[in-house]
Design a protein around this motif. Structure first.
Motif, PDB file in Angstrom:
ATOM      1  N   VAL A   1      27.651   0.046 -11.500  1.00  0.00           N
ATOM      2  CA  VAL A   1      28.768   0.993 -11.643  1.00  0.00           C
ATOM      3  C   VAL A   1      28.254   2.419 -11.806  1.00  0.00           C
ATOM      4  N   ARG A   2      27.109   2.582 -12.463  1.00  0.00           N
ATOM      5  CA  ARG A   2      26.489   3.906 -12.609  1.00  0.00           C
ATOM      6  C   ARG A   2      26.030   4.425 -11.244  1.00  0.00           C
ATOM      7  N   HIS A   3      25.369   3.561 -10.486  1.00  0.00           N
ATOM      8  CA  HIS A   3      24.838   3.970  -9.177  1.00  0.00           C
ATOM      9  C   HIS A   3      25.944   4.298  -8.171  1.00  0.00           C
ATOM     10  N   GLU A   4      27.079   3.635  -8.289  1.00  0.00           N
ATOM     11  CA  GLU A   4      28.212   3.947  -7.411  1.00  0.00           C
ATOM     12  C   GLU A   4      28.677   5.390  -7.627  1.00  0.00           C
ATOM     13  N   VAL A   5      28.764   5.808  -8.878  1.00  0.00           N
ATOM     14  CA  VAL A   5      29.175   7.185  -9.177  1.00  0.00           C
ATOM     15  C   VAL A   5      28.108   8.162  -8.694  1.00  0.00           C
ATOM     16  N   LEU A   6      26.842   7.855  -8.928  1.00  0.00           N
ATOM     17  CA  LEU A   6      25.749   8.736  -8.493  1.00  0.00           C
ATOM     18  C   LEU A   6      25.763   8.953  -6.983  1.00  0.00           C
ATOM     19  N   GLU A   7      26.042   7.897  -6.224  1.00  0.00           N
ATOM     20  CA  GLU A   7      26.099   8.026  -4.760  1.00  0.00           C
ATOM     21  C   GLU A   7      27.208   8.973  -4.323  1.00  0.00           C
ATOM     22  N   LYS A   8      28.357   8.914  -4.983  1.00  0.00           N
ATOM     23  CA  LYS A   8      29.469   9.809  -4.651  1.00  0.00           C
ATOM     24  C   LYS A   8      29.139  11.263  -4.994  1.00  0.00           C
ATOM     25  N   LEU A   9      28.334  11.465  -6.047  1.00  0.00           N
ATOM     26  CA  LEU A   9      27.997  12.821  -6.494  1.00  0.00           C
ATOM     27  C   LEU A   9      26.926  13.490  -5.633  1.00  0.00           C
ATOM     28  N   GLU A  10      26.095  12.709  -5.008  1.00  0.00           N
ATOM     29  CA  GLU A  10      24.923  13.250  -4.305  1.00  0.00           C
ATOM     30  C   GLU A  10      25.234  14.409  -3.360  1.00  0.00           C
ATOM     31  N   PRO A  11      26.218  14.313  -2.459  1.00  0.00           N
ATOM     32  CA  PRO A  11      26.453  15.434  -1.541  1.00  0.00           C
ATOM     33  C   PRO A  11      27.043  16.682  -2.208  1.00  0.00           C
ATOM     34  N   MET A  12      27.506  16.553  -3.442  1.00  0.00           N
ATOM     35  CA  MET A  12      28.107  17.685  -4.147  1.00  0.00           C
ATOM     36  C   MET A  12      27.067  18.540  -4.869  1.00  0.00           C
ATOM     37  N   ARG A  13      25.890  17.993  -5.079  1.00  0.00           N
ATOM     38  CA  ARG A  13      24.876  18.684  -5.867  1.00  0.00           C
ATOM     39  C   ARG A  13      24.099  19.699  -5.039  1.00  0.00           C
ATOM     40  N   ARG A  14      23.664  20.767  -5.711  1.00  0.00           N
ATOM     41  CA  ARG A  14      22.778  21.747  -5.086  1.00  0.00           C
ATOM     42  C   ARG A  14      21.320  21.437  -5.375  1.00  0.00           C
ATOM     43  N   GLN A  15      21.074  20.557  -6.328  1.00  0.00           N
ATOM     44  CA  GLN A  15      19.729  20.091  -6.685  1.00  0.00           C
ATOM     45  C   GLN A  15      19.822  18.616  -7.040  1.00  0.00           C
ATOM     46  N   PRO A  16      18.714  17.901  -6.942  1.00  0.00           N
ATOM     47  CA  PRO A  16      18.737  16.499  -7.392  1.00  0.00           C
ATOM     48  C   PRO A  16      19.061  16.419  -8.890  1.00  0.00           C
ATOM     49  N   LEU A  17      19.566  15.272  -9.297  1.00  0.00           N
ATOM     50  CA  LEU A  17      19.865  15.019 -10.694  1.00  0.00           C
ATOM     51  C   LEU A  17      18.618  15.227 -11.546  1.00  0.00           C
ATOM     52  N   ILE A  18      18.775  15.951 -12.646  1.00  0.00           N
ATOM     53  CA  ILE A  18      17.680  16.127 -13.609  1.00  0.00           C
ATOM     54  C   ILE A  18      17.903  15.101 -14.705  1.00  0.00           C
ATOM     55  N   PHE A  19      16.891  14.309 -14.958  1.00  0.00           N
ATOM     56  CA  PHE A  19      16.979  13.169 -15.865  1.00  0.00           C
ATOM     57  C   PHE A  19      15.851  13.292 -16.877  1.00  0.00           C
ATOM     58  N   GLN A  20      16.204  13.351 -18.160  1.00  0.00           N
ATOM     59  CA  GLN A  20      15.191  13.461 -19.209  1.00  0.00           C
ATOM     60  C   GLN A  20      15.479  12.455 -20.301  1.00  0.00           C
ATOM     61  N   THR A  21      14.422  11.828 -20.821  1.00  0.00           N
ATOM     62  CA  THR A  21      14.593  10.884 -21.926  1.00  0.00           C
ATOM     63  C   THR A  21      13.977  11.469 -23.187  1.00  0.00           C
ATOM     64  N   PHE A  22      14.613  11.170 -24.303  1.00  0.00           N
ATOM     65  CA  PHE A  22      14.178  11.645 -25.604  1.00  0.00           C
ATOM     66  C   PHE A  22      14.338  10.518 -26.618  1.00  0.00           C
ATOM     67  N   THR A  23      13.773  10.723 -27.778  1.00  0.00           N
ATOM     68  CA  THR A  23      14.004   9.859 -28.929  1.00  0.00           C
ATOM     69  C   THR A  23      14.622  10.726 -30.007  1.00  0.00           C
TER      70      THR A  23
END
Length: 160
Positions: A126-148
C-alpha cells in the motif's frame, strides 16, 4: 499564505511564521516537538489515546519535493494517500505531515514502536502504490532518512 503543519491523520495546526528549518534533522526535531502540541487535539481525531514515543524508537523522515505545478495534488496525495495506507496497513505509529508551500515540499515524520514495524511498513504494498503515483509529481527523488529517537522533552502540564 503561511506554512501549515498537519498532525496525526490530518489534524491541522497553523504556524505563525515561515519555517526557517530547512535541514531534515531540524525538521525531525520540530516534528517531534509538535507531538506535545497535537497530543491535546488528538482525542477528537483518534479513537484511542496515542502512546508517546520512547527513547530508542526508530524514526523515518521522508521529504517530498514537488514541481510547483504539482504541489497541491502532491500534498493532497501524500497526506490522504499515506493516511489511508497507514490505516489499511494496520500498524500503529505517530506520523506528522509538515507542509512548506513556499518550497513546494511535504515532510513526513513517522515514529515507529520498533524496528520490525518500520521494516514492515517500508516493504508494504500500500505504501509503494502511493509512492508510484507521486513519482511524476516530484522535482527530485524522495529523500529518505532514518533516525533513532534519542530524547523527547515536553513541558506540557496537561492540567493535572
Amino acid at each position: 499564505m503561511s506554512n501549515s503543519v498537519l498532525g496525526v491523520h490530518g489534524q491541522h495546526l497553523s504556524t505563525r511564521e515561515k519555517s526557517t528549518m530547512n535541514t531534515p534533522p531540524r525538521m525531525l526535531a520540530a516534528g517531534l516537538l509538535l507531538f506535545s502540541l497535537t497530543a491535546a487535539a488528538v482525542p477528537a481525531v483518534a479513537q484511542e489515546p496515542i502512546t508517546p514515543p520512547e527513547e530508542g524508537d526508530p524514526v523515518i523522515v521522508y521529504t517530498h519535493k514537488f514541481k510547483p505545478a504539482e504541489f497541491e495534488a502532491g500534498k493532497k496525495l501524500v497526506i490522504e494517500g499515506f493516511s489511508d495506507a497507514i490505516v489499511d496497513h494496520g500498524h500503529d505509529r505517530l506520523t506528522f505531515f509538515m507542509v512548506d508551500e513556499h518550497a513546494t515540499e511535504v515532510v513526513v515524520v513517522s515514529v515507529f514502536p520498533d524496528e520490525a514495524t518500520m521494516k514492515d511498513w517500508q516493504a508494504a504494498g500500500v505504501r509503494h502504490e502511493v509512492l508510484e503515483k507521486l513519482e511524476p509529481m516530484r522535482r527530485q527523488p524522495l529523500i529518505f532518512q532514518t533516525f533513532t529517537l534519542e530524547s523527547l522533552h515536553t513541558t506540557m502540564d496537561n492540567g493535572q
